[in-house]
Scaffold this motif. Structure first.
Motif, PDB file in Angstrom:
ATOM      1  N   GLN A 134       0.830  -1.215   0.000  1.00 21.21           N
ATOM      2  CA  GLN A 134       0.000   0.000   0.000  1.00 21.21           C
ATOM      3  C   GLN A 134       0.861   1.261   0.000  1.00 21.21           C
ATOM      4  N   LYS A 135       1.967   1.194   0.743  1.00 21.78           N
ATOM      5  CA  LYS A 135       2.817   2.378   0.873  1.00 21.78           C
ATOM      6  C   LYS A 135       3.507   2.731  -0.452  1.00 21.78           C
ATOM      7  N   PHE A 136       3.911   1.702  -1.203  1.00 22.15           N
ATOM      8  CA  PHE A 136       4.789   1.977  -2.348  1.00 22.15           C
ATOM      9  C   PHE A 136       4.152   1.751  -3.725  1.00 22.15           C
ATOM     10  N   VAL A 137       2.933   1.191  -3.767  1.00 15.18           N
ATOM     11  CA  VAL A 137       2.390   0.786  -5.067  1.00 15.18           C
ATOM     12  C   VAL A 137       2.278   1.964  -6.029  1.00 15.18           C
ATOM     13  N   ASP A 138       1.902   3.119  -5.534  1.00 17.15           N
ATOM     14  CA  ASP A 138       1.727   4.270  -6.424  1.00 17.15           C
ATOM     15  C   ASP A 138       3.052   4.913  -6.836  1.00 17.15           C
ATOM     16  N   ALA A 139       4.114   4.557  -6.112  1.00 16.30           N
ATOM     17  CA  ALA A 139       5.416   5.166  -6.411  1.00 16.30           C
ATOM     18  C   ALA A 139       6.115   4.479  -7.582  1.00 16.30           C
ATOM     19  N   VAL A 140       5.714   3.237  -7.869  1.00 17.08           N
ATOM     20  CA  VAL A 140       6.415   2.457  -8.898  1.00 17.08           C
ATOM     21  C   VAL A 140       6.341   3.178 -10.247  1.00 17.08           C
ATOM     22  N   ALA A 141       7.477   3.209 -10.941  1.00 24.37           N
ATOM     23  CA  ALA A 141       7.545   3.905 -12.228  1.00 24.37           C
ATOM     24  C   ALA A 141       6.583   3.255 -13.218  1.00 24.37           C
ATOM     25  N   PRO A 142       5.917   4.047 -14.052  1.00 26.04           N
ATOM     26  CA  PRO A 142       5.083   3.452 -15.110  1.00 26.04           C
ATOM     27  C   PRO A 142       5.926   2.488 -15.940  1.00 26.04           C
ATOM     28  N   GLY A 143       5.349   1.321 -16.219  1.00 30.41           N
ATOM     29  CA  GLY A 143       6.127   0.295 -16.930  1.00 30.41           C
ATOM     30  C   GLY A 143       6.967  -0.554 -16.000  1.00 30.41           C
ATOM     31  N   GLY A 144       6.920  -0.232 -14.711  1.00 33.39           N
ATOM     32  CA  GLY A 144       7.710  -0.964 -13.729  1.00 33.39           C
ATOM     33  C   GLY A 144       7.088  -2.314 -13.381  1.00 33.39           C
ATOM     34  N   LYS A 145       7.741  -3.029 -12.492  1.00 29.55           N
ATOM     35  CA  LYS A 145       7.287  -4.374 -12.127  1.00 29.55           C
ATOM     36  C   LYS A 145       7.083  -4.461 -10.624  1.00 29.55           C
ATOM     37  N   ILE A 146       6.009  -5.149 -10.252  1.00 30.33           N
ATOM     38  CA  ILE A 146       5.726  -5.361  -8.836  1.00 30.33           C
ATOM     39  C   ILE A 146       5.665  -6.863  -8.583  1.00 30.33           C
ATOM     40  N   ILE A 147       6.456  -7.315  -7.636  1.00 33.80           N
ATOM     41  CA  ILE A 147       6.508  -8.743  -7.303  1.00 33.80           C
ATOM     42  C   ILE A 147       5.958  -8.890  -5.891  1.00 33.80           C
TER      43      ILE A 147
END
Lengths: 177, 352
Positions: free
Chosen positions: A80-93
């Motif tokens: 929740q804290k970091f999901v919006d910070a991820v760069a567009p086109g980035g990856k979330i694991i």
């Protein structure tokens, strides 16, 4: 010229800092410029902890990551804290054993891996961090997957050398998932 | 090239100190610099050195004072509130003209403050902290490599000028890991005829003291000391210039702030803004020369700091207020983002 910013976040005790250290050493061994920055203080004693790793072809500027290219989330508060910070086109694991939530963003690539369950099944319950890190290695191009054993040998003290093999197995599980 | 290893900034300071010949460490734990003490506790007993955790910061700085009087290389380390406690000792060490190395891995203040990174001890480090007319050489590392190289440099300068060298770092540089190699460790050795080493009945005894009850004697001592400081100001300023050749805006930042600023400068250059950085590496002596020169080249300065605006005063003094100087800052343990610095650069470009 390429720079990849990786943010690993979870609870203290999940091996967030260790996973980051491993990635930093991968970079070091493969002659990259690297930085590793932990959150420190009370977090290390059981609160949320995170660790910023930058792999680059150029000298690293700020070691502080504001827009990660890769986010590894090991608990819900961290996601929740970091999901919006991820760069567009980035990856979330995401460790989907511990996190029920789904990512709503459509401009990032999301991988749901039941890492904690996989670690339990494989008999190394504390290595969910390295399963997720195996997936990171699959998704980034800054460092090659080969040489994990040598990398681990570079910073795991000799008296704990027996742990190197299981760490490699955990990395492989994540890489193959 | 020497082998690259990954190390925390704090560990790099400890390892460099040992390589610089420091065999006496006195300290008291405090976040975010405890790794220095931990490293010393592990290493010193193995190499015949002394690691001692004192009962307090005040005790540890006075142990440093005592060891320094014997001419041995000695250090202590702490973080902001701990340095306040050590300040009395720092004044005594200055008044006695003995060399020492003191590390401040800063955290947010004032008071007990917080444990996150800060640069709010700039005034304390560069303007005194303790009482009386004195200076310390203040070195501001911006990387783990510099944590090591400036520690070695700090010991050399302390011995050369008989004064305290302070490493003024912050929680980020202390806690982060980066590759580092120790190939350049150049240890300078200075004769120390003033040191308390025992006369063996062969010479007159030396006295290390900061008490001078006759004002004319004390004044003479202070004048002599400031003659020495003048040489330091002439010979020892260190700084880095980054993209300054054609710069119309000059960012001034040290330590972690300078690294954030570099990101912002790269982004601003991509927008066509001619901006560069002057990074003071010594905060005292402050690099007046390059800033004075830049004042004839650029239209404005931006001081980026993790405090409420402390170095900005020295920027104004160095540039003799020829150009406007604006502040871009965060405080209390917060760090400016590259975007915040970029915005400040854009505003400077617009002349705001």
């Amino acid at each position: 010229m390429k720079t990849t910013q990786i943010l690993i976040a979870g609870f203290g005790g999940q091996g967030v800092l260790f996973a980051g250290k491993f990635l930093a050493y991968k970079g070091l061994v493969q002659n990259k410029q690297v930085s590793w920055l932990p959150s420190y203080g009370p977090e290390m004693r059981g609160g949320t902890a995170n660790c910023s790793v930058i792999l680059s072809d150029m000298p690293v500027g700020s070691p502080i990551i504001t827009t990660p290219d890769v986010l590894v989330a090991m608990n819900l508060p961290s996601l929740q804290k970091f999901v919006d910070a991820v760069a567009p086109g980035g990856k979330i694991i995401i460790d989907s054993t511990l996190i029920d939530a789904k990512v709503e963003r459509t401009d990032v690539e999301v991988f749901y891996i039941p890492a904690t369950q996989m670690a339990k099944d494989a008999g190394f319950v504390t290595l969910a961090n390295m399963i997720l890190t195996g997936k990171v290695l699959k998704e980034i191009t800054d460092v090659t997957y080969e040489g994990n054993k040598e990398t681990l040998e570079a910073f795991i003290p000799a008296k704990k050398a027996n742990l190197i093999e299981v760490n490699c197995q955990a990395l492989q599980l994540g890489y193959d998932y | 090239m020497a082998e690259r290893v990954l190390m925390k900034g704090n560990e790099a300071i400890a390892e460099a100190a040992i390589r610089a010949g420091c065999r006496h460490y006195f300290g008291y734990p405090i976040t975010p610099q405890t790794e220095i003490a931990a490293y010393m506790a592990k290493k010193m007993p193995k190499i015949g050195g002394v690691f001692l955790q004192a009962e307090s910061e005040i005790a540890s700085i006075n142990m440093v004072y005592g060891a320094a009087a014997t001419g041995t290389r000695v250090m202590t380390s702490s973080s902001s509130p701990g340095i306040s406690l050590k300040s009395e000792g720092l004044s005594y060490i200055a008044g006695s003209d003995v060399p020492a190395l003191v590390v401040n891995v800063q955290r947010g203040g004032p008071g007990l403050g917080g444990i996150q990174p800060s640069q709010s001890d700039y005034f304390q480090a560069t303007k005194g902290g303790g009482h009386g007319d004195y200076r310390m050489i203040v070195l501001a590392p911006a990387s783990v490599q510099e944590m090591a190289s400036l520690t070695i440099k700090g010991f050399n300068l302390a011995d050369k000028y008989l004064m305290t060298s302070m490493i003024l770092a912050d929680g980020t540089i202390g806690q982060m890991m980066e590759p580092i190699s120790f190939e350049d460790a150049e240890i300078e050795n200075y004769e120390k005829p003033w040191a308390l080493t025992g006369t063996e009945g062969k010479r007159k005894h030396n006295i290390v003291n900061s008490l001078y009850l006759k004002p004319d004697e004390l004044e003479k001592k202070n004048f002599e000391r400031y003659e020495r400081y003048k040489i330091v100001e002439e010979n020892e300023p260190m700084w880095e210039e980054y993209m300054m050749e054609d710069a119309e805006i000059c960012v001034v930042a040290f330590g972690i702030a300078s690294r954030v600023a570099k990101n912002a400068i790269v982004a601003a250059r991509a927008e066509g803004i001619k901006v560069g950085l002057i990074r003071p590496i010594t905060l005292w002596p402050f690099p007046v020369k390059p800033l004075k020169a830049a004042a004839d080249q650029v239209k404005s300065f931006i001081s980026v700091e993790l405090n409420m605006g402390q170095m900005i005063e020295d920027v104004r003094l160095a540039t003799e207020c020829k150009r406007p100087v604006t502040l871009c800052n965060r405080s209390g343990g917060m760090i400016p983002s590259p975007e915040q610095v970029l915005d400040a650069i854009r505003n400077a470009q617009k002349g705001e």
